[in-house]
Design a protein around this motif. Sequence first.
Motif, mmCIF file in Angstrom:
data_model
loop_
_atom_site.group_PDB
_atom_site.id
_atom_site.type_symbol
_atom_site.label_atom_id
_atom_site.label_comp_id
_atom_site.label_asym_id
_atom_site.label_seq_id
_atom_site.Cartn_x
_atom_site.Cartn_y
_atom_site.Cartn_z
ATOM 1 N N UNK A 170 0.834 -1.206 0.000
ATOM 2 C CA UNK A 170 0.000 0.000 0.000
ATOM 3 C C UNK A 170 0.868 1.255 0.000
ATOM 4 N N UNK A 171 1.940 1.223 0.769
ATOM 5 C CA UNK A 171 2.828 2.378 0.861
ATOM 6 C C UNK A 171 3.539 2.629 -0.467
ATOM 7 N N UNK A 172 3.989 1.553 -1.108
ATOM 8 C CA UNK A 172 4.612 1.711 -2.418
ATOM 9 C C UNK A 172 3.609 2.244 -3.443
ATOM 10 N N UNK A 173 2.360 1.794 -3.345
ATOM 11 C CA UNK A 173 1.331 2.298 -4.240
ATOM 12 C C UNK A 173 1.057 3.771 -4.031
ATOM 13 N N UNK A 174 1.089 4.193 -2.777
ATOM 14 C CA UNK A 174 0.917 5.615 -2.482
ATOM 15 C C UNK A 174 2.072 6.423 -3.057
ATOM 16 N N UNK A 175 3.294 5.893 -2.941
ATOM 17 C CA UNK A 175 4.445 6.572 -3.520
ATOM 18 C C UNK A 175 4.332 6.684 -5.025
ATOM 19 N N UNK A 176 3.884 5.589 -5.675
ATOM 20 C CA UNK A 176 3.717 5.614 -7.127
ATOM 21 C C UNK A 176 2.683 6.646 -7.542
ATOM 22 N N UNK A 177 1.645 6.821 -6.728
ATOM 23 C CA UNK A 177 0.581 7.763 -7.057
ATOM 24 C C UNK A 177 1.043 9.205 -6.942
ATOM 25 N N UNK A 178 1.803 9.534 -5.918
ATOM 26 C CA UNK A 178 2.017 10.937 -5.567
ATOM 27 C C UNK A 178 3.427 11.467 -5.793
ATOM 28 N N UNK A 179 4.437 10.602 -5.814
ATOM 29 C CA UNK A 179 5.791 11.170 -5.816
ATOM 30 C C UNK A 179 6.821 10.385 -6.613
ATOM 31 N N UNK A 180 6.676 9.072 -6.746
ATOM 32 C CA UNK A 180 7.746 8.274 -7.342
ATOM 33 C C UNK A 180 7.753 8.364 -8.866
ATOM 34 N N UNK A 181 8.895 8.730 -9.410
ATOM 35 C CA UNK A 181 9.068 8.765 -10.853
ATOM 36 C C UNK A 181 10.492 9.156 -11.181
ATOM 37 N N UNK A 182 11.161 8.321 -11.989
ATOM 38 C CA UNK A 182 12.512 8.650 -12.424
ATOM 39 C C UNK A 182 12.427 9.485 -13.698
ATOM 40 N N UNK A 183 13.170 10.567 -13.716
ATOM 41 C CA UNK A 183 13.112 11.524 -14.827
ATOM 42 C C UNK A 183 14.281 11.304 -15.780
ATOM 43 N N UNK A 184 14.017 10.882 -17.014
ATOM 44 C CA UNK A 184 15.116 10.647 -17.954
ATOM 45 C C UNK A 184 15.607 11.929 -18.604
ATOM 46 N N UNK A 185 16.908 12.021 -18.779
ATOM 47 C CA UNK A 185 17.498 13.063 -19.611
ATOM 48 C C UNK A 185 17.350 12.581 -21.053
ATOM 49 N N UNK A 186 16.501 13.229 -21.815
ATOM 50 C CA UNK A 186 16.163 12.751 -23.149
ATOM 51 C C UNK A 186 17.274 12.979 -24.165
ATOM 52 N N UNK A 187 18.298 13.743 -23.800
ATOM 53 C CA UNK A 187 19.444 13.943 -24.686
ATOM 54 C C UNK A 187 20.557 12.943 -24.398
ATOM 55 N N UNK A 188 20.829 12.721 -23.094
ATOM 56 C CA UNK A 188 21.981 11.900 -22.715
ATOM 57 C C UNK A 188 21.603 10.483 -22.292
ATOM 58 N N UNK A 189 20.320 10.231 -22.065
ATOM 59 C CA UNK A 189 19.871 8.870 -21.847
ATOM 60 C C UNK A 189 20.161 8.295 -20.483
ATOM 61 N N UNK A 190 19.940 9.073 -19.436
ATOM 62 C CA UNK A 190 20.085 8.530 -18.088
ATOM 63 C C UNK A 190 19.019 9.141 -17.191
ATOM 64 N N UNK A 191 18.773 8.494 -16.050
ATOM 65 C CA UNK A 191 17.811 9.003 -15.088
ATOM 66 C C UNK A 191 18.511 10.031 -14.204
ATOM 67 N N UNK A 192 17.994 11.240 -14.240
ATOM 68 C CA UNK A 192 18.667 12.369 -13.592
ATOM 69 C C UNK A 192 18.586 12.275 -12.078
ATOM 70 N N UNK A 193 17.421 11.954 -11.556
ATOM 71 C CA UNK A 193 17.235 11.941 -10.101
ATOM 72 C C UNK A 193 17.632 10.572 -9.544
ATOM 73 N N UNK A 194 18.945 10.271 -9.651
ATOM 74 C CA UNK A 194 19.419 8.946 -9.272
ATOM 75 C C UNK A 194 19.983 8.913 -7.851
#
Length: 727
Positions: free
Chosen positions: A626-650
Amino acid sequence: MDFNQATDDNLFDHARIIGKPHTRIDGILKVTGQAPYAYERHDVVANQLVGYPLCATIANGRVTYMDASAARAAPGVVDVVTTLDIEPLERADSNVARLFGGDTIQHYHQAIAVVVAETLEQARGAASLIEVRYEETPGVFDLESAWERLQNTGEPEAEVGDVEATFQGAVVTLDEVYRTASQSHAMMEPHASIVDWSDGGQMTVWTSNQMIEWTRKALATTLSIDPDTSRLESPFVGGGFGGKLWLRADTVLAALGSRAVGRPVKLALPRQLMFNNTTHRSATIQRLRIAADAEGHITAFDHSAVSHTLPGGSGEDPVNQTRHFYAGEHRRVAHQPIDMGLPESADMRAPGEASGLAALEIAMDEMAEKLGMDPVEFRILNDTQVDPEDSSKPFSERHFVECLRQGAEKFGWAERSQTPGKKRQGQWLIGYGVAGAYRGAPTLKSGARVRLRSGRLVVETDMTDIGTGSYTIIAQTAAETMGLEIDAVEVRLGNSAYPTSSGSGGQFGAASSTAGVYAACVALQSEIAKRLEIDAPRFENGRVLADNTVLALADVAAGEELVAEDSINFGDFKDKMQIATFAAHFVEVAVHAHTGETRIRRMLSVCDAGRILNPTTARSQVLGGMTMGAGAALMEGMSPDLERGFFVNHDLAGYEVAVHADIPEQEVIFLDTTDAASSPLKAKGVGELGICGVAAAVANAMYNATGVRVREYPMTLDRMLDQLPAT
């Protein structure tokens, strides 16, 4: 032991220990810091060195030059192994990308060197001295653009009836697109291993891994060695969530380092490498079409999706649950994995269903609103007791309607505002949301060995405990079967020297491993009966009972150790039915009327998952989901750098996860059900069910609070701020 038909009434239906709450038998070790996790096992082998990885800073191309001379000359450094020093390692079936060797770069933060030194600080400092040059080539990193270029989402995984004709004649239809973000497992313990391959022959690995036998074979393939020359131990795992199902770079680098220097090497991946070097859940884009008649009966589903993967991978298939969850005569589902240069995507808790239900369960609410129906009643109306794709295939057990009804009553669903945005407390808009949950309940062959000596029982199996309570439910199973108290049972897990189990993953671990332990105990019972020359003995209160026999187990072998081993083999009779778990999730949120800040106030999950082997540990699993689901709903998301091809918020500063303060109240209810077709214990898994659908329940509650429908996760306030009702 063969499990070839649904079980009848058995000892687990009259249990003393199984099904009763029991604290974790490994809990004291964990809370006092005595549980030896992989990197902390200082005493397993002497003269350990420390390895530190160097990883690529491009996403696609090749390494043209490496100079490690300065690193090798640095204080404390024993050796450096670079990717150019060796040929590309073999790729195990479970690995999409090669883990080391050669000059090709397939993704950002791919491992390209390992420095072995006396201390972590020396190894880390020396790694920064390695000079690397690349030849970079363009890559594809934008899922949105790739999806827009597609004319379709590939061949359907399943197609039943005439979907298009049904939509054309439908009274009510829905056609919307939903997006879920890439997510990280973000487990507390990073990938870590100690490897002793000092003589180049027998290799011993102390690691953090969910699947001992899978990983032992994958390591053998990768290093081109005989599997029998390696031994793996993983008695404690500090979180996995699917990220530790497979062989990863920590083990390979430690092994290569140990072989190079002739001493044991321990290596943990730094937190920053957990996001791009290991695996993650792929982002998805999903189009959902639903058709219904005027009474609310669903007549057609059309669910298509794309996700990203390295070439050769399968991505995140979010359409599978739509094939089986709700009724509807006409249906089509299709998933297209798109080859991209982002780091490898693979299994994360409820792979597919967690993302798919995040979309499907919003769509179900949207359809209910179009029909003027209550969302709970709409789901109840479209329940089914047979597989919607194959009406000849019934569900073995399905109590989804009971989950919805009991949850609605317990949660106070009747108090929900029928009109979104109308319930308010001061500056906060209040909303209730519901979502259904579906997750399959597979089982795998699983084995164990039991040893009886002086009335005490030792259980050995390579099953792992990833925080799920495996130690405890296995002890409960053995104690129940042999008529012992739980403190007379010792459980030994996570060692490849023990019989091969199902391992932990896919929600198959609990049902499979306990059945395997039961099979081994039954084999021991047969050995005891043969030794005592008795028929049909009973095992109660530490004694063996037969017509003319009453003997303490401690006296059965007069101090000699009795050993028995067996596995559970699940028959194909299960293929004639659909075996799954179900839940209903209810959420109350408060959304600030001016800022859009969302706070979860309370959560309730009602679960139908067969016999609950231990309510204490099972509840903990659902709370975590349930806690992971709440995180997925409200805050969790890795942001890709669309030029260099990596997840910025690592790191865990830029990648936020839900914590205790985010959810003040959680409650779990388990229905009192059993599934005789699942296992001899009539149990099914629950660890992945807890996350399924939760994100959608939060989304639906936010809509009920504000009237703003967000179809993209995570639902951060910027996605709704300009649409909040006037105040």
